[in-house]
Enzyme design. Structure first.
Site, short mmCIF file in Angstrom:
data_model
loop_
_atom_site.label_atom_id
_atom_site.label_comp_id
_atom_site.label_asym_id
_atom_site.label_seq_id
_atom_site.Cartn_x
_atom_site.Cartn_y
_atom_site.Cartn_z
N CYS A 113 31.95 -14.10 -13.69
CA CYS A 113 30.88 -13.10 -13.72
C CYS A 113 30.43 -12.75 -12.30
O CYS A 113 31.13 -12.03 -11.60
CB CYS A 113 29.72 -13.55 -14.60
SG CYS A 113 28.65 -12.18 -15.10
N HIS B 135 32.39 -14.78 -19.53
CA HIS B 135 31.91 -16.16 -19.38
C HIS B 135 32.76 -17.13 -20.20
O HIS B 135 32.40 -17.52 -21.31
CB HIS B 135 30.44 -16.26 -19.80
CG HIS B 135 29.49 -15.69 -18.81
ND1 HIS B 135 28.83 -16.46 -17.87
CD2 HIS B 135 29.11 -14.40 -18.59
CE1 HIS B 135 28.08 -15.68 -17.11
NE2 HIS B 135 28.23 -14.43 -17.52
N GLU C 12 33.11 -20.24 -19.72
CA GLU C 12 32.53 -21.58 -19.79
C GLU C 12 31.84 -21.86 -21.12
O GLU C 12 31.61 -23.03 -21.47
CB GLU C 12 31.55 -21.80 -18.63
CG GLU C 12 30.20 -21.11 -18.76
CD GLU C 12 30.18 -19.67 -18.27
OE1 GLU C 12 29.09 -19.16 -17.97
OE2 GLU C 12 31.27 -19.04 -18.21
#
Length: 258
Positions: free
Chosen positions: A113, A221, A223
């Site tokens: 990001c 994202h 993660e």
């Protein structure tokens, strides 16, 4: 045996709007520890506390995370406007030269990001302040309301270059991703190779051309729930392999994907 060490670039943050802190999302640490199999360590990204040479010698790889503050437009030769939002100049001062040094050394880096945008700016590119205001573009911002699951839900496709780095890592040329960003790449840096795009043409995945090591970044994202997501997991596994190789003293010009 000690795990490889991954430095997670943190953001300046105010707790209760008054207490200064350095923050990093727990899901970043989870992804690094559980999927990359490395030790996650949060870095206070401020030149008052750390220097780029110290960081290079203290870690085996770096995760450049997302965050509400944006890269200051002065870093790519433009004036700040209200549309550019909030800034974290201390993070700019550490992250951008660190990225350039990592690329030169071949030391692994993974941008997410804001980190995706930082890699582009560090390598000479520029950003749009607000993607949703461009003709024909989607609103890529995080939904303002709802649960965490709803905010990080898969919302659009990303299409990758056939035979490129991301195709090799993921084994697919099209995947579904979340989207939680306002800014995006305007002009890619001279060595930035855009390999993934959203349906509206917004750049979503990149690698640094001719980098001697692992140097990739994504606009979404990964993660979030990285251990069980079929797109996120291979990315963090590939990053983990690169970090482990660096820790073991291996120096290779080939981006490791397996």
């Amino acid at each position: 045996m000690a795990r490889p060490r991954v430095g997670i670039i943190g953001n300046s943050y105010l707790i209760n709007d008054e207490y200064p802190a350095h923050a990093g999302g727990t899901m970043n640490s989870e992804a690094v520890a559980e999927v990359s199999h490395a030790m996650p360590l949060l870095i206070p990204a401020d030149p008052r506390f750390v220097s780029v040479p110290e960081l290079l010698e203290s870690f085996d790889g770096f995760l450049f995370t997302g965050g509400r503050p944006n890269v200051h437009p002065e870093e790519y030769g433009e004036a700040a406007t209200e549309a550019h939002g909030a800034f974290d100049r201390a993070r700019d001062a550490i992250a951008l030269p660190l990225i350039r040094a990592l690329v030169d050394r071949g030391q692994p880096l993974f941008g997410i990001c804001r980190g995706f945008q930082e890699v582009n700016v560090a390598m000479g590119g520029s950003l749009y302040p607000e993607i949703r205001e461009l003709p024909g573009r989607m609103n890529h911002r995080m939904p303002p309301d709802g649960t965490l699951e709803e905010k990080f839900a898969l919302r659009h496709k990303v299409t990758f270059t056939e035979g490129g780095v991301f195709h090799r890592i993921l084994g697919a040329t099209e995947v579904m991703t979340n989207t939680l960003h306002g800014q995006g790449i305007k002009t890619p840096g001279p060595r930035i190779v855009i390999e993934g795009h959203a349906p509206d043409g917004t750049p979503e995945a990149l690698h640094v051309a001719d980098a001697p090591g692992f140097a990739i970044a994504v606009q979404w994202h990964p993660e979030y729930k990285a251990a069980c997501d079929p797109v996120s997991r291979p990315l963090f596994e590939a990053f983990g392999r690169a970090v482990a190789a660096w820790a073991a003293g291996e120096r290779t010009s080939v981006l490791r994907t397996a």
